[in-house]
Design a protein around this motif. Structure first.
Motif, PDB file in Angstrom:
ATOM      1  N   PHE A 114      -1.696  18.038   1.667  1.00  0.00           N
ATOM      2  CA  PHE A 114      -0.415  17.445   1.322  1.00  0.00           C
ATOM      3  C   PHE A 114       0.203  16.711   2.505  1.00  0.00           C
ATOM      4  O   PHE A 114       0.733  15.610   2.374  1.00  0.00           O
ATOM      5  CB  PHE A 114       0.565  18.520   0.833  1.00  0.00           C
ATOM      6  N   GLU A 115       0.142  17.336   3.678  1.00  0.00           N
ATOM      7  CA  GLU A 115       0.759  16.736   4.867  1.00  0.00           C
ATOM      8  C   GLU A 115       0.177  15.360   5.147  1.00  0.00           C
ATOM      9  O   GLU A 115       0.907  14.394   5.416  1.00  0.00           O
ATOM     10  CB  GLU A 115       0.556  17.658   6.070  1.00  0.00           C
ATOM     11  N   ARG A 160      -4.939   6.421  -4.130  1.00  0.00           N
ATOM     12  CA  ARG A 160      -5.765   7.513  -3.616  1.00  0.00           C
ATOM     13  C   ARG A 160      -4.905   8.620  -3.007  1.00  0.00           C
ATOM     14  O   ARG A 160      -5.167   9.813  -3.207  1.00  0.00           O
ATOM     15  CB  ARG A 160      -6.737   6.974  -2.568  1.00  0.00           C
ATOM     16  N   GLU A 161      -3.870   8.228  -2.274  1.00  0.00           N
ATOM     17  CA  GLU A 161      -3.012   9.226  -1.637  1.00  0.00           C
ATOM     18  C   GLU A 161      -2.195  10.003  -2.671  1.00  0.00           C
ATOM     19  O   GLU A 161      -1.972  11.202  -2.502  1.00  0.00           O
ATOM     20  CB  GLU A 161      -2.090   8.565  -0.612  1.00  0.00           C
ATOM     21  N   TRP A 162      -1.752   9.347  -3.730  1.00  0.00           N
ATOM     22  CA  TRP A 162      -1.049  10.074  -4.795  1.00  0.00           C
ATOM     23  C   TRP A 162      -1.990  11.068  -5.471  1.00  0.00           C
ATOM     24  O   TRP A 162      -1.583  12.178  -5.835  1.00  0.00           O
ATOM     25  CB  TRP A 162      -0.485   9.098  -5.832  1.00  0.00           C
ATOM     26  N   GLY A 163      -3.265  10.685  -5.639  1.00  0.00           N
ATOM     27  CA  GLY A 163      -4.250  11.608  -6.201  1.00  0.00           C
ATOM     28  C   GLY A 163      -4.480  12.803  -5.301  1.00  0.00           C
ATOM     29  O   GLY A 163      -4.546  13.951  -5.773  1.00  0.00           O
ATOM     30  N   THR A 164      -4.587  12.544  -3.976  1.00  0.00           N
ATOM     31  CA  THR A 164      -4.741  13.645  -3.016  1.00  0.00           C
ATOM     32  C   THR A 164      -3.528  14.559  -3.059  1.00  0.00           C
ATOM     33  O   THR A 164      -3.651  15.794  -2.989  1.00  0.00           O
ATOM     34  CB  THR A 164      -4.913  13.091  -1.591  1.00  0.00           C
ATOM     35  N   LEU A 165      -2.351  13.968  -3.193  1.00  0.00           N
ATOM     36  CA  LEU A 165      -1.116  14.753  -3.262  1.00  0.00           C
ATOM     37  C   LEU A 165      -1.139  15.686  -4.471  1.00  0.00           C
ATOM     38  O   LEU A 165      -0.782  16.862  -4.372  1.00  0.00           O
ATOM     39  CB  LEU A 165       0.090  13.807  -3.340  1.00  0.00           C
ATOM     40  N   VAL A 170      -3.780  16.848  -6.116  1.00  0.00           N
ATOM     41  CA  VAL A 170      -4.784  17.898  -5.912  1.00  0.00           C
ATOM     42  C   VAL A 170      -4.249  18.972  -4.975  1.00  0.00           C
ATOM     43  O   VAL A 170      -4.432  20.183  -5.208  1.00  0.00           O
ATOM     44  CB  VAL A 170      -6.087  17.296  -5.356  1.00  0.00           C
ATOM     45  N   SER A 171      -3.568  18.558  -3.917  1.00  0.00           N
ATOM     46  CA  SER A 171      -3.047  19.524  -2.942  1.00  0.00           C
ATOM     47  C   SER A 171      -2.015  20.449  -3.579  1.00  0.00           C
ATOM     48  O   SER A 171      -1.975  21.647  -3.276  1.00  0.00           O
ATOM     49  CB  SER A 171      -2.421  18.786  -1.759  1.00  0.00           C
ATOM     50  N   LEU A 172      -1.213  19.917  -4.495  1.00  0.00           N
ATOM     51  CA  LEU A 172      -0.211  20.751  -5.153  1.00  0.00           C
ATOM     52  C   LEU A 172      -0.864  21.795  -6.058  1.00  0.00           C
ATOM     53  O   LEU A 172      -0.384  22.937  -6.157  1.00  0.00           O
ATOM     54  CB  LEU A 172       0.765  19.881  -5.953  1.00  0.00           C
ATOM     55  N   VAL A 173      -1.963  21.429  -6.715  1.00  0.00           N
ATOM     56  CA  VAL A 173      -2.695  22.385  -7.553  1.00  0.00           C
ATOM     57  C   VAL A 173      -3.291  23.489  -6.686  1.00  0.00           C
ATOM     58  O   VAL A 173      -3.220  24.681  -7.026  1.00  0.00           O
ATOM     59  CB  VAL A 173      -3.794  21.670  -8.356  1.00  0.00           C
ATOM     60  N   VAL A 174      -3.877  23.113  -5.558  1.00  0.00           N
ATOM     61  CA  VAL A 174      -4.465  24.102  -4.647  1.00  0.00           C
ATOM     62  C   VAL A 174      -3.393  25.073  -4.154  1.00  0.00           C
ATOM     63  O   VAL A 174      -3.595  26.293  -4.112  1.00  0.00           O
ATOM     64  CB  VAL A 174      -5.147  23.398  -3.453  1.00  0.00           C
TER      65      VAL A 174
END
Length: 335
Positions: free
Chosen positions: A25-26, A179-184, A186-190
């Motif tokens: 997320f960071e 891509r960064e919104w997608g990473t964001l 995924v990070s919230l789900v983790v």
């Protein structure tokens, strides 16, 4: 049912999962802030703070909706706020050559955070005295009542938006927003998966030791869910980005008090909180806030000596809550 050792192991694994998700997320939040050209103060106090607060808001949602333990989630929020104010600045100061503050942080973010504590205290008091169903011991929180803190957070975002309106952004064409919104995402789900694990561990510890769930929310869940704020602030301090380091702490706490607790109430329809237990812990939070403001303002720097005072004060808090939960002392009647 998971035993004490299993619960500790589960909490450790869940903490690592939260840490990994927070790292993702960071990085995504930093790139998105650069892509949209947000000022550093807005990045620290709103963007990073909201994202790094996702474990806390997840803890109250999961505790309330999945496990029916609203008090566990509230304990996590209050305990996390105390952890953020005392431990994170201390670790950040000790991990960097110096941790400098600014007048904006002290006079705007910190003072608005004081307002957020006052607003939440008033909401608890209204729930105990003026809302039908509330008692002198229990505050009944309703959706209509928690509109007040949510509206207060809206004012906080508005003030930062006003600051951002005059900011001239530098282009950042190399960042892929999609891509960064997608990473964001995924990070919230983790992070949510990790929070579910640490909530289960806290419930297991409470049952194993016969202690209130509120205590484990104040300690185990609070520390575990504060990891994102810790890593964000420490990394920012090491990179000499002291504004983000301190603004993240205050912004995260403001979000937790004014948004996370109301979200739990809205999802539950209504919720009760032990007023007798909440007031002393909120009082300690107010004390920690005042100490933080004084230290941040004196010389506009948090020194190593002040960092050790922060850590000592947090140790006092843990000892106090531990003795209360074990029944050794009885200064907090709600516990």
């Amino acid at each position: 049912m998971v035993g004490p050792l299993g619960a500790v192991a589960l909490a450790a694994v869940a903490t690592v999962v939260i840490w990994k998700g927070s790292g993702l997320f960071e990085r995504a939040a930093e790139r998105l802030s650069r892509y949209y050209g947000l000022p550093v103060a807005v990045h620290g106090a709103v963007v990073v703070a909201v994202g790094s607060s996702f474990p806390e808001i997840s803890s109250i949602v999961i505790s309330t909706v999945v496990h029916g333990e609203f008090s566990l989630g509230v304990g996590a929020i209050v305990g996390s706020a105390i952890f953020n104010l005392l431990v994170i600045p201390a670790v950040s100061a000790l991990a960097s050559e110096e941790l400098t503050s600014t007048r904006d942080i002290v006079h705007k973010d910190a003072q608005f955070y004081v307002i957020s504590i006052l607003v939440l205290f008033i909401v608890f008091a209204l729930g105990a005295t003026y809302v039908p169903g509330g008692t002198n011991r229990e505050a009944l929180l309703t959706p209509a009542l928690v509109v007040v803190p949510l509206a207060t957070y809206g004012v906080y975002v508005f003030l930062h938006q006003q600051d951002a309106s005059d900011h001239v952004a530098d282009p950042a064409d190399s960042v892929s927003a999609l891509r960064e919104w997608g990473t964001l995402a995924v990070s919230l789900v983790v992070i949510a998966v990790g929070v579910e694990g640490i909530v289960r561990a806290a419930l297991a510890l409470g049952e194993a030791f016969g202690t209130p769930t509120f205590f484990w929310g104040l300690t185990v869940i609070a520390a575990g869910t504060s990891l994102p704020d810790t890593f964000v602030s420490v990394n920012a301090a090491r990179d000499d980005d002291d504004v983000t380091s301190l603004a993240n702490v205050l912004g995260s706490n403001t979000f937790n008090l004014l948004v996370a607790i109301p979200v739990g109430v809205l999802l539950a329809g209504e919720a009760t909180i032990d007023f007798l237990a909440a007031i002393p812990t909120m009082g300690f939070l107010a004390l920690a806030t005042l100490v933080f403001i004084v230290f941040a303002r004196t010389g506009l720097e948090i020194t190593d000596r002040e960092a050790y005072v922060f850590l000592g004060l947090y140790a006092v808090f843990l000892a106090w809550m531990g003795l209360e939960s074990a029944g050794v002392i009885e200064t907090v009647r709600g516990i």
